[in-house]
Scaffold this motif. Sequence first.
Motif, short mmCIF file in Angstrom:
data_model
loop_
_atom_site.label_atom_id
_atom_site.label_comp_id
_atom_site.label_asym_id
_atom_site.label_seq_id
_atom_site.Cartn_x
_atom_site.Cartn_y
_atom_site.Cartn_z
N ALA A 56 0.83 -1.20 0.00
CA ALA A 56 0.00 0.00 0.00
C ALA A 56 0.87 1.26 0.00
N PHE A 57 1.93 1.23 0.79
CA PHE A 57 2.85 2.37 0.85
C PHE A 57 3.51 2.60 -0.51
N ALA A 58 3.96 1.51 -1.15
CA ALA A 58 4.60 1.62 -2.46
C ALA A 58 3.63 2.20 -3.49
N ARG A 59 2.40 1.73 -3.48
CA ARG A 59 1.39 2.25 -4.42
C ARG A 59 1.10 3.72 -4.16
N ASP A 60 0.91 4.08 -2.89
CA ASP A 60 0.53 5.46 -2.54
C ASP A 60 1.66 6.46 -2.74
N HIS A 61 2.91 5.99 -2.68
CA HIS A 61 4.05 6.90 -2.79
C HIS A 61 4.79 6.78 -4.11
N ALA A 62 4.24 6.03 -5.03
CA ALA A 62 4.87 5.88 -6.34
C ALA A 62 4.80 7.22 -7.07
N SER A 63 5.90 7.58 -7.67
CA SER A 63 5.89 8.82 -8.45
C SER A 63 6.54 8.53 -9.79
N ALA A 64 5.79 8.78 -10.82
CA ALA A 64 6.30 8.59 -12.17
C ALA A 64 6.48 9.97 -12.79
N PRO A 65 7.40 10.07 -13.72
CA PRO A 65 7.51 11.34 -14.42
C PRO A 65 6.21 11.65 -15.13
N PRO A 66 5.91 12.93 -15.32
CA PRO A 66 4.66 13.25 -16.01
C PRO A 66 4.67 12.71 -17.44
N ASP A 67 3.53 12.25 -17.87
CA ASP A 67 3.37 11.70 -19.22
C ASP A 67 3.36 12.87 -20.21
N PRO A 68 4.33 12.94 -21.12
CA PRO A 68 4.41 14.08 -22.03
C PRO A 68 3.41 14.02 -23.18
N SER A 69 2.77 12.87 -23.36
CA SER A 69 1.82 12.76 -24.48
C SER A 69 0.49 13.37 -24.07
N ASP A 70 -0.21 13.86 -25.03
CA ASP A 70 -1.51 14.49 -24.78
C ASP A 70 -2.59 13.65 -25.46
N VAL A 71 -2.70 12.40 -25.01
CA VAL A 71 -3.68 11.50 -25.60
C VAL A 71 -4.50 10.85 -24.48
N GLN A 72 -5.70 10.46 -24.83
CA GLN A 72 -6.50 9.66 -23.92
C GLN A 72 -6.41 8.22 -24.41
N SER A 73 -6.26 7.29 -23.47
CA SER A 73 -6.05 5.91 -23.85
C SER A 73 -6.70 4.99 -22.84
N SER A 74 -7.13 3.84 -23.30
CA SER A 74 -7.68 2.84 -22.38
C SER A 74 -6.56 2.07 -21.69
N ALA A 75 -5.35 2.16 -22.21
CA ALA A 75 -4.22 1.45 -21.60
C ALA A 75 -3.83 2.16 -20.31
N ARG A 76 -3.76 1.42 -19.23
CA ARG A 76 -3.42 2.01 -17.93
C ARG A 76 -1.93 1.88 -17.60
N ASN A 77 -1.24 1.04 -18.32
CA ASN A 77 0.18 0.81 -18.06
C ASN A 77 1.01 1.69 -18.99
N ARG A 78 1.31 2.89 -18.54
CA ARG A 78 2.05 3.87 -19.33
C ARG A 78 3.33 4.19 -18.57
N LEU A 79 4.46 3.86 -19.16
CA LEU A 79 5.75 4.04 -18.51
C LEU A 79 6.57 5.08 -19.27
N VAL A 80 6.82 6.20 -18.63
CA VAL A 80 7.62 7.27 -19.24
C VAL A 80 9.09 6.94 -19.03
N GLY A 81 9.88 7.09 -20.09
CA GLY A 81 11.30 6.79 -19.96
C GLY A 81 12.12 7.33 -21.11
N LEU A 82 13.37 6.93 -21.13
CA LEU A 82 14.30 7.34 -22.16
C LEU A 82 14.69 6.16 -23.03
N VAL A 83 14.77 6.41 -24.32
CA VAL A 83 15.25 5.39 -25.25
C VAL A 83 16.75 5.21 -24.97
N THR A 84 17.18 3.97 -24.80
CA THR A 84 18.60 3.70 -24.51
C THR A 84 19.31 3.01 -25.66
N SER A 85 18.56 2.34 -26.54
CA SER A 85 19.18 1.61 -27.64
C SER A 85 18.16 1.40 -28.75
#
Length: 142
Positions: A56-85
């Motif tokens: 519960a603590f991990a869920r409540d304190h999770a912080s992800a970078p803001p999503d830079p896309s301006d879209v609405q989506s049914s997908a709930r698993n959105r992971l913001v990151g950097l391309v590495t390769s």
Amino acid sequence: MRGTIVLFVPQFRIADAARLLGVSDDTVRRWVDAGTLPVQADASNRKVIDGAALAAFARDHASAPPDPSDVQSSARNRLVGLVTSVVTDRVMAQVEMQCGPHRIVSLMSSEAVREMGLEPGALAVAVIKSTTVVVETPGGSS
């Protein structure tokens, strides 16, 4: 005769909780001292954190970078990151991203890579929508 099901409630030592949360042991101790994260004593009188409370603590304190896309989506698993390769051939490409502590690998067309401008260092969002998600537990017990 019906048996009683007794569920095992996992407990985590402070060092293990720190690893799972991606912080130092001292940070977890500060949260414990502040009363933000509840602890109890185990059979050996060591401080442990109840697994459900830690989740519960991990869920409540999770912080992800803001999503830079301006879209609405049914997908709930959105992971913001950097391309590495990016590895491409004439038709297909393999794109790797680092999204926090998670390495995400995507296979897509080389054309999509070019159109999206995907290259190491580019900001991107991995969107995962799947009907099949495999969940495993340590120790292999079922």
